[in-house]
Design an enzyme around this catalytic site. Structure first.
Site, mmCIF file in Angstrom:
data_model
loop_
_atom_site.group_PDB
_atom_site.id
_atom_site.type_symbol
_atom_site.label_atom_id
_atom_site.label_comp_id
_atom_site.label_asym_id
_atom_site.label_seq_id
_atom_site.Cartn_x
_atom_site.Cartn_y
_atom_site.Cartn_z
ATOM 1 N N HIS A 1 52.829 31.133 43.845
ATOM 2 C CA HIS A 1 52.369 32.291 44.616
ATOM 3 C C HIS A 1 51.238 33.036 43.905
ATOM 4 O O HIS A 1 51.030 34.224 44.126
ATOM 5 C CB HIS A 1 53.518 33.261 44.898
ATOM 6 C CG HIS A 1 54.727 32.614 45.473
ATOM 7 N ND1 HIS A 1 54.844 32.260 46.797
ATOM 8 C CD2 HIS A 1 55.893 32.217 44.874
ATOM 9 C CE1 HIS A 1 56.026 31.692 47.003
ATOM 10 N NE2 HIS A 1 56.676 31.643 45.847
ATOM 11 N N SER B 1 22.203 34.930 39.220
ATOM 12 C CA SER B 1 21.950 35.845 40.327
ATOM 13 C C SER B 1 20.478 36.220 40.337
ATOM 14 O O SER B 1 19.833 36.301 39.290
ATOM 15 C CB SER B 1 22.807 37.101 40.168
ATOM 16 O OG SER B 1 22.347 38.142 41.005
ATOM 17 N N LYS C 1 25.077 37.464 35.497
ATOM 18 C CA LYS C 1 25.964 36.608 36.283
ATOM 19 C C LYS C 1 25.882 35.135 35.885
ATOM 20 O O LYS C 1 24.820 34.615 35.580
ATOM 21 C CB LYS C 1 25.650 36.719 37.782
ATOM 22 C CG LYS C 1 25.901 38.066 38.399
ATOM 23 C CD LYS C 1 27.376 38.445 38.376
ATOM 24 C CE LYS C 1 28.206 37.570 39.272
ATOM 25 N NZ LYS C 1 27.851 37.697 40.691
ATOM 26 N N GLU D 1 32.132 26.494 44.573
ATOM 27 C CA GLU D 1 32.215 27.189 45.860
ATOM 28 C C GLU D 1 31.684 26.308 46.991
ATOM 29 O O GLU D 1 32.234 26.315 48.101
ATOM 30 C CB GLU D 1 31.434 28.497 45.788
ATOM 31 C CG GLU D 1 32.086 29.544 44.882
ATOM 32 C CD GLU D 1 31.215 30.769 44.691
ATOM 33 O OE1 GLU D 1 30.110 30.839 45.277
ATOM 34 O OE2 GLU D 1 31.632 31.668 43.933
#
Length: 470
Positions: free
Chosen positions: A159, A280, A286, A293
């Site tokens: 979970h 970024s 970043k 992704e």
């Protein structure tokens, strides 16, 4: 053959408009199967000559012409004409233009229905085999990571809440098992495609004395389809391949999700190679897991391909229908996408750097020794597990309210919850001992991991041997 007219124009006094020809054409999609189409045509011509349907001279001329077309396509000199509709007619038109009437004899005893089925099966055999090989490279990368990280401890989750500490090798081997099953599915898809439909003609076979076994052997098929009606309309092998891709893509997506989470500052368990990260345009600090992704995002695309193919085939009457022209785009897209994603994931996995200290520190939090504390009471004090569970639950609640860990409690404090706790309970609370206690087959102890690794490597080796035989 008039290059401005479709191959079937003889029965018609008029032909569709350019707009309709473009709508009905599949050439932009299926021309990637030109190698398979030429191979099928050469095998068919050889067989016709063996059977006395064509003269040997005619078959030789056809093969020489097709070899010349091969050179033209490879050197980007071939002219693709939309009026040909598909790759099959494009090559036949070019052949007839090149060698004359002998080229027009090639289609004897053959329909585009069994021709397209043959080409598609040959193509999918090639692609599913390539994907199976790519999967094995990913499996090997995971095995090597497991071997190198068997002593690293990391939280295990249920979970997405800390559950029990595990070896990092245990984690990598879990995904290795997933991709081993994916390998089996792609091999099964390869075997599903390994039936030759050539010689089925339109749907009922043909009156020519074809030798279907000969063409099957020439093309590398191990079997010949049994029923012509089914052979020209069967696309189950495409469903098998795209289903295999969909399940594999879901596995890649799950792994991507954890790579995305585990490389964040909040987790900090893993670090991605800079080759597999992006920055970024506005925030110079970043380091994004963009490629993970993208793999996660492409899952919708591959699963959508499966849905598109299922809906296309749903409700089609026997035998061939023009709807089946829509089978290739989702199938090809799924194969292209999954193979690319597997290769990207393999490189990303191979370049991971674990933060062992961060993982170990995280493994002492979340009361992950709670089950072992209950097991201690069962073994040492002979309590029923449910009673032991209640006692430890009270200990956890107290620690949570005080902002403490189980390991922070003294023996006296533990005995305040239950008098049976002894000094040896400190061993049960050690995270490394918790990991080592999971010694059942498939568990996370060092002994169990060694067995898992051996079995995983053996399975990988056997699958490599199988690939060599296909």
């Amino acid at each position: 053959m008039n290059s401005k007219k479709p191959a079937w124009s003889g029965r018609f006094s008029d032909v569709p408009s350019e707009e309709l020809l473009a709508f009905g054409a599949s050439l932009s999609i299926d021309k990637r199967m030109w190698r398979q189409d030429i191979a099928g045509s050469i095998a068919h011509a050889k067989m016709l000559a063996r059977q006395g349907v064509l003269a040997q001279r005619e078959a030789d001329a056809i093969e020489a012409g097709l070899q010349q077309i091969t050179h033209q396509i490879e050197s980007n000199e071939f002219e693709w004409n939309l009026a040909d509709e598909d790759v099959h007619m494009a090559i036949e038109r070019a052949l007839t233009k090149l060698i004359g009437e002998d080229g027009a004899r090639l289609h004897t005893g053959r329909s585009r229905n069994d021709q397209v089925a043959t080409d598609t099966r040959l193509y999918m055999k090639e692609r599913t085999l390539a994907i199976a090989r790519a999967l094995n490279a990913l499996r090997l990368a995971l095995i090597e990571l497991a071997e190198n990280n068997s002593s690293v401890i990391v939280p295990g989750y249920t979970h997405l809440q800390k559950a029990q500490p595990i070896s990092l090798a245990h984690y990598y081997l879990a995904y290795s098992q997933m991709f081993a099953r994916d390998f089996k599915r792609f091999v099964a898809a390869y075997e599903a495609a390994d039936w030759s439909p050539l010689g089925s003609a339109a749907l009922a076979g043909t009156s020519y004395p074809l030798d279907r076994d000969f063409t099957a052997r020439e093309l590398g098929f191990s079997k010949v389809t049994v029923n012509a009606l089914d052979a020209v309309s069967d696309r189950d092998f495409l469903l098998d391949a795209v289903y295999a891709a969909s399940v594999c893509q879901v596995h890649l997506s799950r792994l991507s999700e954890e790579l995305i989470l585990w490389t964040t500052e909040e987790f900090g368990f893993l670090q991605l190679s800079e080759r597999y990260s992006t920055g970024s345009s506005i925030m110079p600090q970043k380091k994004n897991a963009d490629f993970a992704e993208l793999i996660r995002g492409k899952t919708g695309r591959v699963v959508g391909d499966l849905n598109a193919l299922l809906v296309t085939l749903k409700g089609l009457p026997l035998a061939y229908n023009k709807d089946m022209q829509e089978d290739k785009e989702p199938a090809f897209d799924a194969m292209d996408t999954i193979e690319q994603c597997i290769k990207v994931m393999t490189g990303m996995i191979a370049g991971l750097t674990p933060n062992e200290e961060r993982m170990k520190a995280a493994s002492t939090g979340g009361f992950m020794a709670a089950t072992d504390l209950a097991d201690y009471l069962v073994e040492k004090c002979h309590l029923p597990f449910r009673q032991a569970y209640e006692i430890v639950g009270s200990v956890v609640l107290s620690c949570e309210r005080q902002g403490r860990k189980l390991q922070d409690l003294s023996i006296d404090e533990l005995q305040g919850f239950f008098a049976g706790f002894g000094r040896d309970v400190e061993i049960a609370l050690r995270i490394d001992k918790v990991v080592e206690a999971r010694s059942t087959e498939g568990g996370t102890s060092s002994k169990a991991i060694a067995i898992q690794l051996e079995k995983t490597k053996q399975a990988y080796s056997l699958d490599e041997q199988q690939l060599a035989l296909l």
